[in-house]
Design a protein around this motif. Structure first.
Motif, short mmCIF file in Angstrom:
data_model
loop_
_atom_site.label_atom_id
_atom_site.label_comp_id
_atom_site.label_asym_id
_atom_site.label_seq_id
_atom_site.Cartn_x
_atom_site.Cartn_y
_atom_site.Cartn_z
N ASN A 1 1.00 -1.15 -0.15
CA ASN A 1 -0.12 0.09 0.10
C ASN A 1 0.89 1.25 0.03
OD1 ASN A 1 -2.21 -1.75 -0.11
ND2 ASN A 1 -2.59 -1.78 2.10
N ASP A 2 0.86 2.16 0.98
CA ASP A 2 1.72 3.19 1.13
C ASP A 2 3.30 2.86 1.14
OD1 ASP A 2 -0.38 4.84 0.77
OD2 ASP A 2 -0.61 5.55 2.84
N ASP A 3 3.38 1.65 1.80
CA ASP A 3 4.86 1.15 2.04
C ASP A 3 5.29 0.33 0.86
OD1 ASP A 3 3.04 -0.86 2.46
OD2 ASP A 3 3.89 -1.37 4.35
N ALA A 4 4.93 0.46 -0.31
CA ALA A 4 5.29 -0.64 -1.51
C ALA A 4 6.69 -0.99 -1.58
CB ALA A 4 4.36 0.04 -2.66
N HIS A 5 7.01 -2.16 -2.25
CA HIS A 5 8.52 -2.40 -2.55
C HIS A 5 8.32 -3.02 -3.93
CE1 HIS A 5 6.53 -5.21 0.63
NE2 HIS A 5 7.08 -6.18 -0.13
N VAL A 6 9.58 -2.98 -4.53
CA VAL A 6 9.66 -3.50 -5.84
C VAL A 6 10.44 -4.93 -6.03
CG1 VAL A 6 9.77 -1.65 -7.46
CG2 VAL A 6 11.62 -2.14 -6.28
N SER A 7 10.05 -5.71 -7.02
CA SER A 7 10.65 -6.88 -7.23
C SER A 7 11.98 -6.73 -8.04
CB SER A 7 9.74 -7.77 -8.08
OG SER A 7 9.66 -7.45 -9.43
N VAL A 8 12.59 -7.90 -8.32
CA VAL A 8 13.86 -7.82 -9.32
C VAL A 8 13.03 -7.52 -10.67
CG1 VAL A 8 14.98 -9.66 -8.27
CG2 VAL A 8 13.44 -10.30 -10.01
N VAL A 9 13.83 -7.18 -11.71
CA VAL A 9 13.39 -6.68 -12.87
C VAL A 9 13.40 -7.91 -13.94
CG1 VAL A 9 13.86 -5.06 -15.08
CG2 VAL A 9 14.23 -4.43 -12.64
N GLY A 10 12.20 -8.14 -14.80
CA GLY A 10 12.12 -8.98 -15.79
C GLY A 10 12.37 -8.72 -17.37
N ARG A 11 12.74 -9.20 -18.13
CA ARG A 11 12.79 -8.80 -19.54
C ARG A 11 12.00 -10.07 -20.48
NH1 ARG A 11 16.50 -9.40 -23.96
NH2 ARG A 11 17.48 -10.99 -23.32
N LEU A 12 11.23 -9.22 -21.47
CA LEU A 12 10.51 -10.11 -22.61
C LEU A 12 11.66 -10.63 -23.45
CD1 LEU A 12 7.10 -8.33 -22.80
CD2 LEU A 12 7.66 -10.17 -21.33
N GLN B 1 13.55 0.40 -11.00
CA GLN B 1 13.03 0.09 -9.79
C GLN B 1 12.40 1.39 -9.16
OE1 GLN B 1 16.19 -2.37 -8.15
NE2 GLN B 1 14.82 -4.38 -8.21
N GLU B 2 13.35 2.45 -9.37
CA GLU B 2 12.97 3.77 -8.73
C GLU B 2 11.83 4.47 -9.53
OE1 GLU B 2 16.14 6.70 -9.21
OE2 GLU B 2 14.63 8.18 -9.14
N TYR B 3 11.84 4.19 -10.78
CA TYR B 3 10.79 4.77 -11.53
C TYR B 3 9.63 4.22 -11.31
CZ TYR B 3 14.55 7.02 -14.70
OH TYR B 3 15.48 8.03 -15.11
N ALA B 4 9.72 2.89 -11.15
CA ALA B 4 8.39 2.05 -10.87
C ALA B 4 7.61 2.57 -9.51
CB ALA B 4 8.67 0.44 -10.53
#
Ligand SMILES: Nc1ncnc2c1ncn2[C@@H]1O[C@H](COP(=O)(O)OP(=O)(O)O)[C@@H](O)[C@H]1O
Ligand SMILES: [Mg+2]
Length: 363
Positions: free
Chosen positions: A234-245, A280-283
């Motif tokens: 929610n307000d404390d969201a976190h991000v995963s590793v990045v994947g590529r297609l 990750q920062e932009y996301a």
């Protein structure tokens, strides 16, 4: 507790939604929860299936037909039945709604608004984030506002086009370089999207896109890798590793993406650390500016000189066995089962916060 699973729906992503719902059903901890499947047919009926105390045996089992009584098919030759209900009848105490509906009328804030009116806790983004994330023109202007890099674009509506077609074509050709991508503002799964190489194709593509929406965005096409990252919280969201297609072609339409599954994924993506960090920062910034809650998948273009552009944010990403979102979390160390549990808990917490904010202030 009961989980009310809403799936199917009237968007082009009806089939994907059923597969996502089936996958989610496999991951629910049945010791704690029962699942109430509600199948939204293509023609808009809500069919209430039998309660699930264990995972359904097949995707087909979840595709209900209307009957007098709810019952499960026992084999693949039989059909499962659901009873037609009015949408408001889903309201009952101690439930969490899990809307697994992609595209318009599911991911765009409409269902979310309906669930707000019923005052039920539900998984995922609220009204604002859903509407912001679904609308490519609104999300682009929000991303511009916080300085997220994007490919150049031109946006207009049907009236602009009817009255100023030539001027719009000139504006596109003056500020963008072919190939261009023409997209309806509110769709998904590549529906109504075309890649065009000249003015004639541009006009035809715009007319096609107007079959899906009254607002359109024309974008600069770029040669880039497509990378995706998952956001959870929610307000404390976190991000995963990045994947590529890993792509075999430039542009994936609906069939390639969802029916043929010709896209493979590299998780984590083999990218320089600084590129991963930027994505990750932009996301997280994108998630925050649309008012994200629950979950989102944020999609990026990465060029050969490592320029990163945000493409879009999806507030209800696919949850099929081939879907990036659950796999990104799995590779980050969160099992798919724990991911579902976390989404349910986030829904409850968000609902609690809302109830607190609804209390009249004591002056
Ligand atoms: N500006 C662009 N340059 C290059 N490829 C693009 C561009 N925009 C879209 N595409 C291609 O089209 C696909 C679908 O576009 P996208 O904006 O992601 O729509 P959707 O909401 O349907 O997923 C992308 O995944 C990508 O392959
Ligand atoms: Mg996309």
């Amino acid at each position: 507790m009961k989980i009310i699973l809403l799936y199917g729906g009237q968007s082009a992503e009806h089939e994907v939604s059923i597969i996502s719902a089936h996958t989610i059903c496999q991951l629910i901890m049945y010791g704690y929860y029962q699942v109430q499947p509600i199948y939204l047919t293509k023609d808009g009926r809500w069919l209430k299936g039998p309660l699930l105390e264990q995972p359904p045996t097949s995707v087909k089992q979840l595709t209900l037909e209307e009957g007098q009584e709810a019952s499960w098919a026992n084999s693949d030759d039989e059909v499962s039945y659901g009873v037609a209900i009015n949408p408001g009848e889903i309201q009952e105490p101690d439930v969490i709604v899990f809307p697994v509906l992609h595209g318009p009328n599911g991911e765009d804030g409409t269902i979310q608004g309906f669930l707000e009116v019923l005052n039920l806790p539900y998984v995922g983004a609220g009204v604002t984030a859903s509407a912001n994330g679904m609308d490519k023109i609104i999300s682009k202007s929000l991303f511009d506002q916080i300085g997220l890099p994007q490919v150049p674009y031109v946006a207009f509506n049907a009236l602009d086009w009817r009255t100023n077609e030539d001027e719009i074509v000139q504006r596109c050709e003056g500020s963008l370089i072919y190939p261009l991508f023409v997209k309806p503002a509110n769709m998904g799964s590549s529906v109504g999207i075309s890649r065009v190489e000249n003015a004639d194709e541009l006009k035809a593509a715009v007319n096609l896109a107007f079959k899906y929406d009254r607002r359109i965005v024309v974008e600069q096409g770029i040669i880039a890798q497509e990378c995706e990252v998952a956001v959870l919280g929610n307000d404390d969201a976190h991000v995963s590793v990045v994947g590529r297609l890993v792509k075999q072609q430039d542009f994936y339409d609906y069939n390639e993406k969802y029916i043929n599954n010709t896209v493979t994924m590299e998780i984590p993506a083999d990218l320089p650390e600084s590129v991963t960090a930027r994505i990750q920062e932009y996301a997280l910034k994108a998630y925050r500016v649309i008012d994200g809650r629950g979950l989102s998948r944020v999609d990026f273009f990465v060029t050969s000189n490592n320029d990163v552009y945000i493409n879009e944010i999806n507030t209800l990403p696919g949850f099929t066995p081939f879907s990036m979102y659950p796999l990104l979390w799995q590779e980050t160390g969160l099992s798919q089962r724990d991911l579902i549990e976390e989404l349910l808990q986030l829904a409850l917490r968000s609902h609690e916060t809302k109830q607190m904010l609804k209390q009249p202030l004591n002056h």
